[in-house]
Design an enzyme around this catalytic site. Structure first.
Site, short mmCIF file in Angstrom:
data_model
loop_
_atom_site.label_atom_id
_atom_site.label_comp_id
_atom_site.label_asym_id
_atom_site.label_seq_id
_atom_site.Cartn_x
_atom_site.Cartn_y
_atom_site.Cartn_z
N ASN A 49 0.91 -1.27 -0.02
CA ASN A 49 0.00 -0.10 0.03
C ASN A 49 0.94 1.34 0.15
OD1 ASN A 49 -1.78 2.04 0.46
ND2 ASN A 49 -2.20 1.39 2.56
N LYS A 67 0.24 4.28 -0.10
CA LYS A 67 -0.69 5.69 0.40
C LYS A 67 -0.25 6.83 -0.63
CE LYS A 67 -0.27 3.27 4.86
NZ LYS A 67 -0.47 3.58 6.24
N HIS A 75 -9.73 1.35 4.73
CA HIS A 75 -8.45 1.65 5.38
C HIS A 75 -8.96 2.67 6.54
CE1 HIS A 75 -4.57 2.85 6.44
NE2 HIS A 75 -4.27 1.67 5.97
N GLU A 131 -7.25 4.95 7.50
CA GLU A 131 -6.84 6.30 7.32
C GLU A 131 -8.35 6.95 6.73
OE1 GLU A 131 -3.22 5.85 5.31
OE2 GLU A 131 -2.50 5.19 7.18
N GLU A 135 -5.86 -4.91 10.68
CA GLU A 135 -4.84 -3.88 10.83
C GLU A 135 -5.34 -3.13 12.01
OE1 GLU A 135 -2.65 -2.40 7.24
OE2 GLU A 135 -4.53 -1.33 7.07
N GLY A 178 2.12 2.14 11.11
CA GLY A 178 3.23 3.36 11.28
C GLY A 178 3.56 3.72 12.51
N SER A 214 2.47 -1.88 10.53
CA SER A 214 4.31 -2.02 10.81
C SER A 214 4.71 -3.28 10.50
CB SER A 214 4.56 -1.72 12.32
OG SER A 214 4.06 -0.55 12.81
P1 PGA Z 1 2.41 0.53 7.55
O1 PGA Z 1 0.99 0.53 6.89
O2 PGA Z 1 2.84 -0.86 7.04
O3 PGA Z 1 3.18 1.33 7.27
O4 PGA Z 1 2.21 0.29 9.10
C1 PGA Z 1 0.19 -0.33 6.84
C2 PGA Z 1 -1.17 0.15 6.26
O5 PGA Z 1 -1.71 1.12 6.65
O6 PGA Z 1 -1.86 -0.44 5.41
#
Ligand code: PGA
Length: 236
Positions: free
Chosen positions: A7, A9, A86, A88, A155, A161, A197
């Site tokens: 992903n 982003k 997601h 976000e 997640e 993150g 992460s």
């Molecule tokens: P990350 O993000 O691996 O940077 O923690 C995962 C995600 O948000 O899909």
């Protein structure tokens, strides 16, 4: 075969993405690699040795929705996967359960596999099952036979993150709980991914989780040396 979903982003410029694409075209893996770049870059990916996914989709079919991209448009570009719900988008862009349900539905109608993201916030850890139940139920209710194609990415929001990852046992418990919930309530076997992460240092540990069907990887998948290390670790 595991799913390795990258992903991106809202990252990488055109030059960066072009050199990224050049390098991934050399990657060989017996697992399924799925790259989810920003919308403008989707058609740069030829998908020869990997699959391409979008990070979002409109809940509407077509028409006067400025700035949106429809599932049929994505499908016409050869896109086979879409990340839906997601955290976000749920939290920053206030996407509702109802909207996410519509997006899952429209993807399935257009032969795009939705990668449905679910997960609890730090302060919700004690109500994790209620949170996940509400997210699963709102997405799966009233979806026809195609529901068997929905991939679920667990997640934990506190893990995205942050470098914080639940223990193997905790992830196993949650993924097997999700599989059972979906089987009991919707009579299908679903694929369950873990995201949050994931990196080249923890993936060999995560690999030992029995119910894990793949990984949703953000930050660490932007760096090709890290991504390649993860792909190699999953190969053996
Ligand atoms: P990350 O993000 O691996 O940077 O923690 C995962 C995600 O948000 O899909």
């Amino acid at each position: 075969m595991k799913l390795i979903v990258s992903n991106h982003k809202m990252n990488l410029t055109k030059d960066e993405i072009l050199s990224y694409i050049k390098e991934i075209s050399e990657i060989k893996s017996s697992n399924k690699l799925i790259f989810c770049p920003s919308y403008p870059y989707l058609s740069f990916f030829d998908g020869k040795n990997y699959f391409v996914g979008s990070q979002n989709v409109s809940d509407q079919k077509m028409g006067a929705y400025t700035g949106e991209v429809s599932a049929s448009q994505l499908r016409s570009l050869g896109i086979q996967y879409a990340i839906i719900g997601h955290s976000e988008r749920r939290n920053i862009l206030n996407e509702s359960f109802e909207l996410i349900h519509k997006k899952v539905k429209i993807c399935l109608e257009n032969n795009i596999i939705p990668i449905l993201c679910i997960g609890e916030k730090k302060e919700e850890i004690n109500q994790k099952e209620e949170i996940l139940t509400a997210e699963l139920k709102s997405a799966f209710d009233d979806i026809g036979d195609d529901r068997k194609n929905i991939v679920i990415a667990y997640e934990p929001i506190w893990s995205i993150g942050t470098g914080l990852v639940p223990t193997k046992e905790e992830i196993e418990e949650t993924l097997s709980w999700i599989k059972k919930y979906i089987k009991d309530n919707y009579q299908v076997d679903c694929k369950t991914l873990y995201g949050g992460s994931v990196n080249e240092e923890n993936i060999s540990n995560l690999k030992e989780i029995q119910s894990i069907d793949g990984y949703l990887i953000g930050g660490a998948s932007l760096k090709l040396n890290k991504l390649k290390q993860m792909i190699d670790i999953l190969e053996v």
